[in-house]
Design a protein around this motif. Structure first.
Motif, PDB file in Angstrom:
ATOM      1  N   VAL A  26     -35.501  -6.859 -20.422  1.00 43.16           N
ATOM      2  CA  VAL A  26     -34.196  -6.233 -20.654  1.00 43.16           C
ATOM      3  C   VAL A  26     -33.383  -6.232 -19.358  1.00 43.16           C
ATOM      4  O   VAL A  26     -32.168  -6.503 -19.369  1.00 43.16           O
ATOM      5  N   LEU A  27     -34.033  -5.945 -18.246  1.00 44.47           N
ATOM      6  CA  LEU A  27     -33.352  -5.969 -16.954  1.00 44.47           C
ATOM      7  C   LEU A  27     -32.825  -7.366 -16.629  1.00 44.47           C
ATOM      8  O   LEU A  27     -31.672  -7.527 -16.206  1.00 44.47           O
ATOM      9  N   VAL A  28     -33.642  -8.376 -16.851  1.00 38.94           N
ATOM     10  CA  VAL A  28     -33.216  -9.753 -16.580  1.00 38.94           C
ATOM     11  C   VAL A  28     -32.054 -10.144 -17.484  1.00 38.94           C
ATOM     12  O   VAL A  28     -31.069 -10.743 -17.021  1.00 38.94           O
ATOM     13  N   ILE A  29     -32.124  -9.806 -18.760  1.00 40.77           N
ATOM     14  CA  ILE A  29     -31.038 -10.113 -19.695  1.00 40.77           C
ATOM     15  C   ILE A  29     -29.755  -9.420 -19.253  1.00 40.77           C
ATOM     16  O   ILE A  29     -28.671 -10.012 -19.261  1.00 40.77           O
ATOM     17  N   THR A  30     -29.873  -8.166 -18.846  1.00 39.73           N
ATOM     18  CA  THR A  30     -28.709  -7.408 -18.371  1.00 39.73           C
ATOM     19  C   THR A  30     -28.094  -8.069 -17.138  1.00 39.73           C
ATOM     20  O   THR A  30     -26.874  -8.273 -17.072  1.00 39.73           O
ATOM     21  N   LEU A  31     -28.925  -8.419 -16.163  1.00 42.18           N
ATOM     22  CA  LEU A  31     -28.418  -9.043 -14.945  1.00 42.18           C
ATOM     23  C   LEU A  31     -27.779 -10.398 -15.228  1.00 42.18           C
ATOM     24  O   LEU A  31     -26.723 -10.720 -14.665  1.00 42.18           O
ATOM     25  N   LEU A  32     -28.392 -11.180 -16.085  1.00 40.59           N
ATOM     26  CA  LEU A  32     -27.806 -12.466 -16.443  1.00 40.59           C
ATOM     27  C   LEU A  32     -26.463 -12.283 -17.142  1.00 40.59           C
ATOM     28  O   LEU A  32     -25.501 -13.017 -16.880  1.00 40.59           O
ATOM     29  N   GLY A  33     -26.376 -11.301 -18.021  1.00 38.34           N
ATOM     30  CA  GLY A  33     -25.112 -11.023 -18.705  1.00 38.34           C
ATOM     31  C   GLY A  33     -24.019 -10.604 -17.744  1.00 38.34           C
ATOM     32  O   GLY A  33     -22.864 -11.034 -17.862  1.00 38.34           O
ATOM     33  N   LEU A  34     -24.377  -9.783 -16.768  1.00 38.54           N
ATOM     34  CA  LEU A  34     -23.391  -9.350 -15.768  1.00 38.54           C
ATOM     35  C   LEU A  34     -22.958 -10.513 -14.873  1.00 38.54           C
ATOM     36  O   LEU A  34     -21.779 -10.616 -14.496  1.00 38.54           O
ATOM     37  N   MET A  35     -23.902 -11.404 -14.550  1.00 36.06           N
ATOM     38  CA  MET A  35     -23.552 -12.574 -13.749  1.00 36.06           C
ATOM     39  C   MET A  35     -22.596 -13.497 -14.505  1.00 36.06           C
ATOM     40  O   MET A  35     -21.595 -13.965 -13.949  1.00 36.06           O
ATOM     41  N   VAL A  36     -22.891 -13.753 -15.767  1.00 33.73           N
ATOM     42  CA  VAL A  36     -22.028 -14.610 -16.580  1.00 33.73           C
ATOM     43  C   VAL A  36     -20.648 -13.971 -16.724  1.00 33.73           C
ATOM     44  O   VAL A  36     -19.620 -14.651 -16.604  1.00 33.73           O
ATOM     45  N   ALA A  37     -20.614 -12.672 -16.958  1.00 34.30           N
ATOM     46  CA  ALA A  37     -19.329 -11.985 -17.097  1.00 34.30           C
ATOM     47  C   ALA A  37     -18.494 -12.129 -15.832  1.00 34.30           C
ATOM     48  O   ALA A  37     -17.287 -12.404 -15.902  1.00 34.30           O
ATOM     49  N   ARG A  38     -19.128 -11.976 -14.699  1.00 32.07           N
ATOM     50  CA  ARG A  38     -18.394 -12.083 -13.428  1.00 32.07           C
ATOM     51  C   ARG A  38     -17.868 -13.498 -13.212  1.00 32.07           C
ATOM     52  O   ARG A  38     -16.708 -13.698 -12.854  1.00 32.07           O
ATOM     53  N   LEU A  39     -18.718 -14.487 -13.448  1.00 35.40           N
ATOM     54  CA  LEU A  39     -18.307 -15.871 -13.240  1.00 35.40           C
ATOM     55  C   LEU A  39     -17.262 -16.337 -14.249  1.00 35.40           C
ATOM     56  O   LEU A  39     -16.400 -17.161 -13.927  1.00 35.40           O
ATOM     57  N   GLU A  40     -17.337 -15.827 -15.462  1.00 33.96           N
ATOM     58  CA  GLU A  40     -16.385 -16.219 -16.506  1.00 33.96           C
ATOM     59  C   GLU A  40     -15.112 -15.366 -16.502  1.00 33.96           C
ATOM     60  O   GLU A  40     -14.160 -15.689 -17.197  1.00 33.96           O
ATOM     61  N   GLY A  41     -15.133 -14.273 -15.744  1.00 39.31           N
ATOM     62  CA  GLY A  41     -13.971 -13.391 -15.720  1.00 39.31           C
ATOM     63  C   GLY A  41     -13.875 -12.474 -16.931  1.00 39.31           C
ATOM     64  O   GLY A  41     -12.791 -12.019 -17.288  1.00 39.31           O
ATOM     65  N   TRP A  42     -15.018 -12.197 -17.549  1.00 38.98           N
ATOM     66  CA  TRP A  42     -15.058 -11.294 -18.696  1.00 38.98           C
ATOM     67  C   TRP A  42     -15.268  -9.868 -18.215  1.00 38.98           C
ATOM     68  O   TRP A  42     -15.847  -9.637 -17.155  1.00 38.98           O
ATOM     69  N   PRO A  43     -14.859  -8.886 -19.005  1.00 41.80           N
ATOM     70  CA  PRO A  43     -15.239  -7.496 -18.682  1.00 41.80           C
ATOM     71  C   PRO A  43     -16.761  -7.346 -18.775  1.00 41.80           C
ATOM     72  O   PRO A  43     -17.440  -8.091 -19.495  1.00 41.80           O
ATOM     73  N   ARG A  44     -17.304  -6.385 -18.029  1.00 42.04           N
ATOM     74  CA  ARG A  44     -18.759  -6.193 -18.006  1.00 42.04           C
ATOM     75  C   ARG A  44     -19.357  -5.972 -19.386  1.00 42.04           C
ATOM     76  O   ARG A  44     -20.403  -6.529 -19.713  1.00 42.04           O
ATOM     77  N   HIS A  45     -18.697  -5.135 -20.187  1.00 38.56           N
ATOM     78  CA  HIS A  45     -19.259  -4.852 -21.513  1.00 38.56           C
ATOM     79  C   HIS A  45     -19.303  -6.106 -22.387  1.00 38.56           C
ATOM     80  O   HIS A  45     -20.198  -6.263 -23.203  1.00 38.56           O
ATOM     81  N   GLU A  46     -18.367  -7.032 -22.185  1.00 40.49           N
ATOM     82  CA  GLU A  46     -18.385  -8.284 -22.940  1.00 40.49           C
ATOM     83  C   GLU A  46     -19.558  -9.159 -22.501  1.00 40.49           C
ATOM     84  O   GLU A  46     -20.196  -9.821 -23.314  1.00 40.49           O
ATOM     85  N   GLY A  47     -19.853  -9.148 -21.200  1.00 48.05           N
ATOM     86  CA  GLY A  47     -20.988  -9.907 -20.694  1.00 48.05           C
ATOM     87  C   GLY A  47     -22.304  -9.370 -21.211  1.00 48.05           C
ATOM     88  O   GLY A  47     -23.211 -10.143 -21.566  1.00 48.05           O
ATOM     89  N   LEU A  48     -22.424  -8.045 -21.256  1.00 47.50           N
ATOM     90  CA  LEU A  48     -23.649  -7.432 -21.780  1.00 47.50           C
ATOM     91  C   LEU A  48     -23.796  -7.707 -23.272  1.00 47.50           C
ATOM     92  O   LEU A  48     -24.884  -8.046 -23.758  1.00 47.50           O
ATOM     93  N   TYR A  49     -22.692  -7.576 -23.985  1.00 51.08           N
ATOM     94  CA  TYR A  49     -22.692  -7.884 -25.424  1.00 51.08           C
ATOM     95  C   TYR A  49     -23.135  -9.329 -25.644  1.00 51.08           C
ATOM     96  O   TYR A  49     -24.033  -9.604 -26.437  1.00 51.08           O
ATOM     97  N   TRP A  50     -22.512 -10.252 -24.922  1.00 51.26           N
ATOM     98  CA  TRP A  50     -22.848 -11.670 -25.064  1.00 51.26           C
ATOM     99  C   TRP A  50     -24.333 -11.913 -24.745  1.00 51.26           C
ATOM    100  O   TRP A  50     -25.020 -12.647 -25.465  1.00 51.26           O
TER     101      TRP A  50
END
Length: 106
Positions: A26-50
């Protein structure tokens, strides 16, 4: 009803044993989602959702990475998600097997 209680007892014990590994995933999935959100310019909650939609193999397709680097992170997210789901299913099957064995042995 007795079988259900037995199953839930075995399932609870197995989940407690596998919690550190599932928590790590779960931690790895969360961190990956936050990284993708940052690189894609998405809001954090969208990255976690994705990340969790991808990891749990739902894949609605409403969000998708467009860069090569984030696409690679998407593959990593999916692989971790498959391991997460596999462990959850394995724990469930093991608990059901033990519950059936104890039910029919009685």
């Amino acid at each position: 009803m007795e079988f259900t209680v037995t199953f839930l007892q075995y399932f609870g014990k197995a989940m407690l044993l596998s919690y550190p590994l599932l928590g790590f995933f779960v931690l790895v999935i969360t961190l990956l989602g936050l990284m993708v959100a940052r690189l894609e310019g998405w809001p954090r909650h969208e990255g976690l959702y994705w990340a969790f939609i991808t990891a749990l193999t739902v894949g609605y397709g409403d969000r998708r990475p467009s860069r090569r680097s984030t696409q690679a992170l998407a593959v990593a997210t999916a692989v971790v998600g498959i391991m997460f789901s596999g462990i959850f299913v394995a724990v469930t099957v093991a608990a059901a097997t033990q519950a059936f064995q104890s039910y029919f042995a009685a």
